[in-house]
Design an enzyme around this catalytic site. Structure first.
Site, short mmCIF file in Angstrom:
data_model
loop_
_atom_site.label_atom_id
_atom_site.label_comp_id
_atom_site.label_asym_id
_atom_site.label_seq_id
_atom_site.Cartn_x
_atom_site.Cartn_y
_atom_site.Cartn_z
N LYS A 9 0.83 -1.20 0.00
CA LYS A 9 0.00 0.00 0.00
C LYS A 9 0.87 1.26 0.00
CE LYS A 9 -3.77 -2.39 2.41
NZ LYS A 9 -4.67 -2.38 3.60
N TYR A 49 -12.37 -2.28 -3.11
CA TYR A 49 -12.87 -2.38 -1.73
C TYR A 49 -14.40 -2.35 -1.65
CZ TYR A 49 -8.21 -1.97 0.41
OH TYR A 49 -6.92 -2.21 0.83
N GLU A 126 -9.30 -9.88 -8.15
CA GLU A 126 -8.33 -8.80 -7.96
C GLU A 126 -7.23 -8.85 -9.03
OE1 GLU A 126 -7.32 -9.44 -3.84
OE2 GLU A 126 -9.24 -8.61 -3.16
O1 DGI Z 1 -8.13 -8.41 4.31
P1 DGI Z 1 -7.56 -7.39 5.27
O2 DGI Z 1 -6.83 -6.26 4.57
O3 DGI Z 1 -6.71 -7.99 6.35
O4 DGI Z 1 -8.78 -6.74 6.05
P2 DGI Z 1 -10.25 -6.29 5.62
O5 DGI Z 1 -10.64 -6.85 4.29
O6 DGI Z 1 -11.14 -6.56 6.79
O7 DGI Z 1 -10.12 -4.70 5.50
C1 DGI Z 1 -9.56 -4.10 4.36
C2 DGI Z 1 -8.72 -2.93 4.78
O8 DGI Z 1 -9.56 -1.92 5.35
C3 DGI Z 1 -7.71 -3.23 5.89
O9 DGI Z 1 -6.52 -3.79 5.40
C4 DGI Z 1 -7.48 -1.87 6.49
C5 DGI Z 1 -8.82 -1.19 6.33
N1 DGI Z 1 -9.56 -1.20 7.59
C6 DGI Z 1 -10.15 -2.25 8.21
N2 DGI Z 1 -10.73 -1.87 9.33
C7 DGI Z 1 -10.52 -0.53 9.43
C8 DGI Z 1 -9.77 -0.11 8.31
N3 DGI Z 1 -9.39 1.17 8.07
C9 DGI Z 1 -9.75 2.08 8.98
N4 DGI Z 1 -9.38 3.35 8.76
N5 DGI Z 1 -10.49 1.76 10.09
C10 DGI Z 1 -10.90 0.47 10.36
O10 DGI Z 1 -11.57 0.19 11.36
#
Ligand code: DGI
Length: 145
Positions: A9, A49, A126
């Site tokens: 990222k 996303y 993706e």
């Molecule tokens: O698959 P992951 O990247 O491990 O996790 P995910 O699919 O649950 O979430 C995607 C991304 O979203 C993660 O890498 C970081 C972001 N994210 C997740 N929870 C939060 C978040 N960003 C913020 N700002 N706050 C959150 O609570």
């Protein structure tokens, strides 16, 4: 052969960690069959996303992921989807074990350095979102192999 999509990222690229992160996957034994530095558009970020679009942090997530270039990769190897997720570590770096990429390089959930596909379906989706078929090289068919 199984493939996964992994992306350093903008925080990781800015901190000069892209090559170290790629090296971990190469050292493990996965083949890199696609790799590029790119600037994600807002549209691509929203599509990538899409599953989080109702979440309160969606806007922040889109602006963060488009805040600078990302380093996108396609990795290939047996079990790569699940194993790359293990190497990446838990979403919240505070919970990610030392030795994982997030455990070693990140502190905040909102700036957790790296993305990796979480299932065969997301990997396929993706990879095709980020790479054209010409950008993915079958190493066994490369001229010098
Ligand atoms: O698959 P992951 O990247 O491990 O996790 P995910 O699919 O649950 O979430 C995607 C991304 O979203 C993660 O890498 C970081 C972001 N994210 C997740 N929870 C939060 C978040 N960003 C913020 N700002 N706050 C959150 O609570």
């Amino acid at each position: 052969m199984e493939r996964s999509f992994v992306m350093v990222k903008p925080d990781g690229v800015k901190r000069g960690l892209a090559s170290s992160i790629m090296a971990r996957f190469e050292a493990k034994g996965y083949r890199i069959c696609g790799a590029k530095l790119m600037q994600m558009s807002e549209d691509l970020a929203k599509t990538h996303y899409a599953e989080h679009k109702e979440r309160p942090f969606f806007g922040e997530l889109v602006s963060f992921i488009t805040s600078g270039p990302v380093f996108a990769m396609v990795l290939e190897g047996e079990g790569v989807i699940e194993e790359a997720r293990k190497m990446i570590g838990k979403t919240d770096p505070k919970e990610a074990a030392p030795g994982t990429i997030r455990g070693d390089y990140a502190i905040l959930k909102s700036e957790n350095i790296i993305h990796g596909s979480d299932s065969p379906e997301s990997a396929e989706r993706e990879i095709s979102l980020f790479f054209s078929s010409e950008e993915i090289i079958e190493q066994s068919s490369a001229a010098n192999v």
